[in-house]
Design an enzyme around this catalytic site. Structure first.
Site, PDB file in Angstrom:
ATOM      1  N   ARG A 241       0.841  -1.183   0.000  1.00 57.52           N
ATOM      2  CA  ARG A 241       0.000   0.000   0.000  1.00 57.52           C
ATOM      3  C   ARG A 241       0.884   1.244   0.000  1.00 57.52           C
ATOM      4  NH1 ARG A 241      -2.271  -3.361   4.066  1.00 57.52           N
ATOM      5  NH2 ARG A 241      -4.340  -4.193   3.509  1.00 57.52           N
TER       6      ARG A 241
ATOM      7  N   LYS B  43      -3.305  -0.610   7.460  1.00 52.37           N
ATOM      8  CA  LYS B  43      -4.709  -0.817   7.818  1.00 52.37           C
ATOM      9  C   LYS B  43      -4.874  -1.653   9.080  1.00 52.37           C
ATOM     10  CE  LYS B  43      -7.447  -0.186   3.657  1.00 52.37           C
ATOM     11  NZ  LYS B  43      -8.468  -0.801   2.769  1.00 52.37           N
TER      12      LYS B  43
ATOM     13  N   HIS C  22      -2.603   1.711  -6.002  1.00 54.28           N
ATOM     14  CA  HIS C  22      -3.412   0.500  -5.861  1.00 54.28           C
ATOM     15  C   HIS C  22      -3.549  -0.255  -7.173  1.00 54.28           C
ATOM     16  CE1 HIS C  22      -4.491   0.264  -1.731  1.00 54.28           C
ATOM     17  NE2 HIS C  22      -5.531  -0.504  -1.955  1.00 54.28           N
TER      18      HIS C  22
ATOM     19  N   ARG D 211      -0.809  -2.596  -7.006  1.00 54.15           N
ATOM     20  CA  ARG D 211      -1.118  -3.622  -5.990  1.00 54.15           C
ATOM     21  C   ARG D 211      -2.068  -4.670  -6.575  1.00 54.15           C
ATOM     22  NH1 ARG D 211      -1.341  -4.356  -0.427  1.00 54.15           N
ATOM     23  NH2 ARG D 211      -3.297  -5.093   0.474  1.00 54.15           N
TER      24      ARG D 211
ATOM     25  N   HIS E 121      -3.397  -8.883   4.286  1.00 53.05           N
ATOM     26  CA  HIS E 121      -4.805  -9.026   4.658  1.00 53.05           C
ATOM     27  C   HIS E 121      -4.929  -9.886   5.906  1.00 53.05           C
ATOM     28  CE1 HIS E 121      -6.017  -8.295   0.187  1.00 53.05           C
ATOM     29  NE2 HIS E 121      -5.802  -7.173   0.847  1.00 53.05           N
TER      30      HIS E 121
ATOM     31  N   TYR F 149     -10.004  -9.793  -5.017  1.00 51.38           N
ATOM     32  CA  TYR F 149      -9.164  -9.807  -6.208  1.00 51.38           C
ATOM     33  C   TYR F 149      -9.501 -10.946  -7.161  1.00 51.38           C
ATOM     34  CZ  TYR F 149      -6.532  -6.486  -3.435  1.00 51.38           C
ATOM     35  OH  TYR F 149      -6.179  -5.401  -2.689  1.00 51.38           O
TER      36      TYR F 149
END
Length: 416
Positions: free
Chosen positions: A263, A288, A360, A363, A386, A395
């Site tokens: 990120r 995050k 992104h 990414r 994640h 994704y």
């Protein structure tokens, strides 16, 4: 002209040291202290303590200096262009004195003081009791002030007690003009939370948060924007040819994006101690989730980062890996700056993506390449940082060509 005081000399020396430490050019290191000294002389002439300076005083000083400037220059610059000769130096001096500039002055009206009291209480509740991220708190308090300002003179204690659904609807109708659904949802979330707080503090007669209705945002409703593998490779090749300091920095950033799918916030927060050169390990702080991951430092991105550190990174006291190349040599404030980096490099490579052009997109491209290589979702999630399989499942929608390959044929005579 008044004589400089010992305090003035200390401030000028502090300014010189700051300019030198931040890597400003020799011209700026001579120019800014001289301009700042003019402002200190103005403060002494008017018996004005530097700590008491407000924007109005700076404006008065600029007007005085401009009058003096015009006396010796027949064809003088317009004030709007001339003023920048002084504002940068004076503002920097005042930031060194106060820690920030401009300094918030006292409330101009009783209503403004009332609004500040409410928002400061709301901010304390968000930070101390709920433990929200400072950026989230700033966003919500900003929206709270905007809502109070929209009510005008009715945003006093009596007006808030009589707050109605009609007032809430009128504000939302006005502030959501031209916004996308996701942005409208964000505004409604902020307003809903603030209305709960007002009711909790007894400012409103009832809890109006339930009357705030935003657009329904479905989970995974959008297909993420991703670059094709050949587009990523083209951008890297074109950027690698730029041997300037900015080119070396940008190439290292793009290679980290393309290799690890990091990120933007994770890249700008990367610190020198996060790279273990002996063990070939890259330690990533996931923005995050607040967790850490240790990834193998692959040769190509490792060499790109090392080349940047040796040839392009300015000398600095900061520990962040990536800094501004031009003075002041500081870390980037937020990950959004990488939107400028990726957009500029895509444009230089002659690539015009159909979707977004930010970090992104790289990414998502990395996620697609891992999916097509048969890497399990769990491992892809670990690489991308994640904490749930649902986040990684987003994704799957990017591998549309792979999904077509396993699609079932419709029986004859059946229309789709």
């Amino acid at each position: 002209m008044s004589t400089a005081t010992p305090i003035d000399e200390l401030l000028i020396e502090k300014l010189r040291n700051y300019l030198k430490g931040e890597g400003y050019s020799g011209r700026v290191q001579r120019w800014y202290p001289a301009r700042a000294r003019h402002f200190l002389d103005y403060c002494n002439d008017n018996a004005l303590a530097i700590e008491a300076v407000r924007p109005a005083h700076v404006a008065q000083f600029l007007r005085r200096q401009y009058r003096l400037f015009r006396r010796g220059h027949r064809k003088s610059l317009p004030f709007g262009k001339w003023r920048w000769r002084y504002t940068s130096a004076v503002h920097m001096l005042l930031r060194l004195v106060n820690g920030r500039w401009p300094v918030a002055g006292p409330p101009a009206t009783v209503l403004e003081a009332f609004h500040r009291e409410i928002v400061q209480d709301y901010d304390s509740w968000l930070r101390d009791l709920r433990g929200l991220h400072p950026e989230t708190c700033t966003k919500r308090t900003t929206q709270a002030l905007r809502f109070l300002a929209s009510l005008g003179s009715r945003a006093n204690a009596e007006g808030l007690a009589d707050l109605s659904v009609r007032d809430v609807d009128a504000y939302l109708k006005q502030c959501c003009i031209g916004l996308r659904r996701a942005s409208i949802e964000d505004r409604t979330v902020c307003l809903r939370d603030f209305l709960r707080h007002l009711c909790r503090r007894g400012r409103t007669a009832s809890d109006l948060s339930g009357t705030v209705i935003g657009p329904r945002i479905y989970e995974h409703e959008n297909i993420p924007a991703a670059l094709r593998a050949e587009e990523v490779q083209t951008v890297l090749e074109v950027t690698r040819e730029d041997r300037s300091s900015i080119g070396l920095r940008d190439y290292a950033i793009l290679l980290l994006l393309a290799t690890y799918g990091l990120r933007a916030a994770e890249i700008i927060k990367l610190r020198l101690e996060d790279i273990d050169w002996r063990r070939d390990v890259l330690r990533v702080r996931h923005s995050k989730t607040g967790t850490y991951s240790e990834l193998p430092l692959l040769p190509e991105p490792g060499e790109a980062v090392l080349r940047y550190l040796e040839k392009a990174r300015p000398p600095s006291i900061y520990r962040e890996v990536f800094l501004r190349i031009q003075a002041p040599h500081r870390p980037f404030k937020g990950g959004s700056i990488l939107n400028c980096v990726t957009s500029a490099r895509l444009r230089a490579a002659g690539i015009t993506p159909q979707g977004r052009r930010g970090p992104h997109a790289f990414r998502h491209a990395r996620a697609v390449s891992l999916l097509r290589s048969g890497v399990p979702l769990k491992i892809i999630g670990d690489v991308l940082g994640h904490t749930s399989a649902a986040a990684t499942a987003e994704y799957l929608k990017l591998a549309t060509e792979d999904l077509r390959a396993v699609g079932l044929e419709l029986p004859s005579g059946v229309s789709p």
